[in-house]
Structures are given as structure tokens and as C-alpha cells.
Design a protein around this motif. Structure first.
Motif, mmCIF file in Angstrom:
data_model
loop_
_atom_site.group_PDB
_atom_site.id
_atom_site.type_symbol
_atom_site.label_atom_id
_atom_site.label_comp_id
_atom_site.label_asym_id
_atom_site.label_seq_id
_atom_site.Cartn_x
_atom_site.Cartn_y
_atom_site.Cartn_z
ATOM 1 N N VAL A 1 7.051 9.525 75.219
ATOM 2 C CA VAL A 1 8.022 10.547 74.894
ATOM 3 C C VAL A 1 9.305 9.844 74.499
ATOM 4 O O VAL A 1 9.849 9.064 75.271
ATOM 5 N N ASP B 1 12.757 13.982 71.553
ATOM 6 C CA ASP B 1 11.493 14.603 71.183
ATOM 7 C C ASP B 1 11.717 16.021 70.639
ATOM 8 O O ASP B 1 12.814 16.525 70.640
ATOM 9 N N ARG C 1 11.132 18.874 71.755
ATOM 10 C CA ARG C 1 11.517 19.963 72.659
ATOM 11 C C ARG C 1 12.905 20.483 72.374
ATOM 12 O O ARG C 1 13.151 21.667 72.484
ATOM 13 N N ALA D 1 6.930 18.072 74.466
ATOM 14 C CA ALA D 1 6.992 16.655 74.086
ATOM 15 C C ALA D 1 5.639 16.155 73.599
ATOM 16 O O ALA D 1 5.548 15.453 72.591
#
Length: 126
Positions: free
Chosen positions: A9, A13, A15, A56
Motif C-alpha cells: 500500500v 493509495d 482510498r 487500498a
């Protein structure tokens, strides 16, 4: 990079991008026609849960905003052939792979022949 599960990750990322768009949406008002009010609440809840649980990993596996959260730019969510896989999802995602999401008893394929690439649901009408 941080190692998590069996993937890496990055500090930046997907998200953040997913969260930003979803945060602008309200469960009390669907962002476009084509959602029943009760279905919109469930769809948004599942989309947010997906980002928290798998965001992620999905980003790392190549899932993008339009694959997950798109709707038709003019015909809204009524055009299911233009919707991202989470826009018609009334069940929580159980697994994410590079090819599909496992939802309830079935798979939702990322690359479905004939699926259009619309706009992110939070960009509809802008």
C-alpha cells in the motif's frame, strides 16, 4: 510503502480519491435519478464499506473510480450498462481480485463487454 495483506500500500493509495467523492454524497439524497431512496442508502453504505475494507487493495489491483462508481453522464443510473459495479450493489463486497468483486453469491466483473465508461456518480450533473 507499507506491506499489508499480500500487497503493498503506498502512502497515496486510491482510498483518498474514493473517499473524497463518497464523502460529498448524502444518504438522504441520491445524486442522480435511477436510485430508489432505500436502495441509494444501501448502495452508499456498501460503497463506503468497500473503500474502508478494500480500497487500498482495489487500487493496487487496478480498480479505478469509473469501474466502481460510474453512472451514465446523461441517463444516470437507469443505464445499468454504464454503471460501475458498486452502483447497483445492494450487498457488501466479500472479496476483491484484479478481475472481479465477489458480492453475496456472485461475481461482478471489472471488464464487462459493452459496459460504458460514464462519470463518477458524485460528478453527475456538474
Amino acid at each position: 510503502m507499507v506491506e499489508s495483506k499480500d500487497f503493498f500500500v503506498s502512502e497515496n493509495d486510491g482510498r483518498q480519491e474514493f473517499d473524497g467523492g463518497l464523502a460529498s454524497l448524502s444518504p438522504g439524497q441520491a445524486p442522480c435519478p435511477g436510485f430508489k431512496p432505500e436502495d441509494w442508502v444501501e448502495t452508499l453504505t456498501n460503497a463506503r464499506r468497500f473503500v474502508n475494507d478494500f480500497g487500498a487493495e482495489a487500487d493496487w489491483l487496478g480498480w479505478d473510480i469509473l469501474s466502481l462508481f460510474s453512472v451514465h453522464p446523461k441517463s444516470d443510473a437507469i443505464r445499468g450498462d454504464w454503471c460501475g459495479v458498486l452502483m447497483s450493489c445492494l450487498y457488501p463486497v466479500r472479496e476483491v481480485t484484479a478481475e472481479f468483486l465477489r458480492v453475496h453469491l456472485w461475481r461482478c466483473m471489472k471488464d464487462k463487454p459493452g459496459r460504458g465508461r460514464g462519470v463518477a456518480v458524485w460528478e453527475f450533473g456538474r
